[in-house]
Each structure stands twice: as structure tokens, then as C-alpha cells.
Design a protein around this motif. Sequence first.
Motif, short mmCIF file in Angstrom:
data_model
loop_
_atom_site.label_atom_id
_atom_site.label_comp_id
_atom_site.label_asym_id
_atom_site.label_seq_id
_atom_site.Cartn_x
_atom_site.Cartn_y
_atom_site.Cartn_z
N GLY A 239 5.26 -6.15 -12.86
CA GLY A 239 6.30 -5.18 -12.48
C GLY A 239 6.31 -4.96 -10.99
N SER A 240 7.15 -4.02 -10.55
CA SER A 240 7.24 -3.76 -9.11
C SER A 240 6.69 -2.38 -8.77
N TYR A 241 6.06 -2.30 -7.61
CA TYR A 241 5.36 -1.07 -7.20
C TYR A 241 5.57 -0.80 -5.73
N TRP A 242 5.77 0.47 -5.38
CA TRP A 242 5.71 0.86 -3.97
C TRP A 242 4.25 0.98 -3.58
N VAL A 243 3.91 0.40 -2.46
CA VAL A 243 2.52 0.35 -2.03
C VAL A 243 2.13 1.64 -1.34
N GLU A 244 0.97 2.16 -1.69
CA GLU A 244 0.38 3.26 -0.90
C GLU A 244 -0.79 2.67 -0.17
N ASP A 245 -0.70 2.66 1.15
CA ASP A 245 -1.66 1.91 1.94
C ASP A 245 -3.05 2.53 1.90
#
Lengths: 74, 138
Positions: B128-134
Motif C-alpha cells: 500500500g501507500s504511506y506518507w513517510v514520517e522521517d
Amino acid sequence: MFYREAINEVEEVFELPSGGSLKSLRALVTAAHSILKDVEDAMLASVNETFVDDEEVELKEGDVVAFFPPLSGG
Amino acid sequence: MIEITSEDFSVDDVLRSMKERVNGAIVSFIGIVRGENEGRVVDRIEVQAYKEMALRQLEDIRKEALQKFGVNHITIIHRVGVLEVSDSIVLIAVGGAHRDESFKACRFVLEQLKAKTPLWKKEFTTDGSYWVEDKKSE
């Protein structure tokens, strides 16, 4: 980014009473979009393209405010 | 030079532009798309920017680094849009009289960029797709 997808908006106009703070604007935004309530703690804010940490800062007519999630560039 | 662009960049062109008499060292950092993250296979990423603010932040970081480390030239290019595995994401190049301040300035710019520039990565993976939290280590 995530917020835009979550609320399906890029820009929105909110009417804030005179002397309203960044905190009170954030409350309006999260009340309008409950999905943002869950991520509110990590929310960053800018006023006129400058990061603002102080939630009590008073907003002026015409200020452009952005709320966004933790950064992940680089 | 500061740039936020959907176009790929030429590292050679940037480094060549820093070959000036005042410079004895050129240090560069290139961030590229990794094909794996936290056990997930990454197919591609999408980078989004709050462009006007990001440009301002990068210019402030550049000026601060020039002053703090006394280097001569700093170029920062960050890409936006859809990027494939191994594509370049960011280039930071520093030209200075000596290696020590050039390395330090390059590292400083990178860490400041990650901490202060409104840019976001979304990963498209096999799960799936994810927004990255650095994280600090990345």
C-alpha cells in the motif's frame, strides 16, 4: 500531502473573530474536519510562510496560515 | 542556487560550476529513492512541497551555512513529483577552500533541510501507500 488527501481540499477560508489566535483557527479547522483531530498533536503551522510555534499568536487580516504534518524531505 | 523541480538534475553540471579558484574542496550529498523501507518493498515515491515556503526556508538555510562555515558556494536542488527507485531526490553541493568546513556545511544543510523544509514523501509499496514520517537516522 496527507491532510490534503484526508480532507480533499488544498485551500479553505475560515472567518475568525478579530484578535483570534492560531490556536482558535486550528480549533475551527479540526472542528470542520474531524479526521484531523486525531493527528492534531503532530500538526505544524506556518503563518505567511514562516513556522510558528506559539499557538497564542494573534492572526491579522489577510494572514495565510498553513497546517501540515511532520516533514519528510531529503 | 536553490531549486525545487520536477526535472532530474545533472550532478556533473553542478559540481563543474563550483570549480573556481577560491575552492579547494567540493562536497556533495545525493539522496536517492531506496527500494525498501521498514521491511516493505518500495516501488516509487511521490514528493510534495509547500513550494514558496520551502524555497524561502532553503534560502535561509543556505545563507546561514555560508556564514557559519565560511564556504564559498552552496547549491541545493530538491525534486518533487513521482520518482522511481534509484532516482535522485536531493542534491546538496558545497564548494569551500578546505574539506573540513565543506563537509560540515554539507551535513548542516542536509539536517536543516530535513528539520525545517516543508517537503513530504509518500511511498508506494507492495503493501500500500504511506506518507513517510522521517526519523533522524534516515
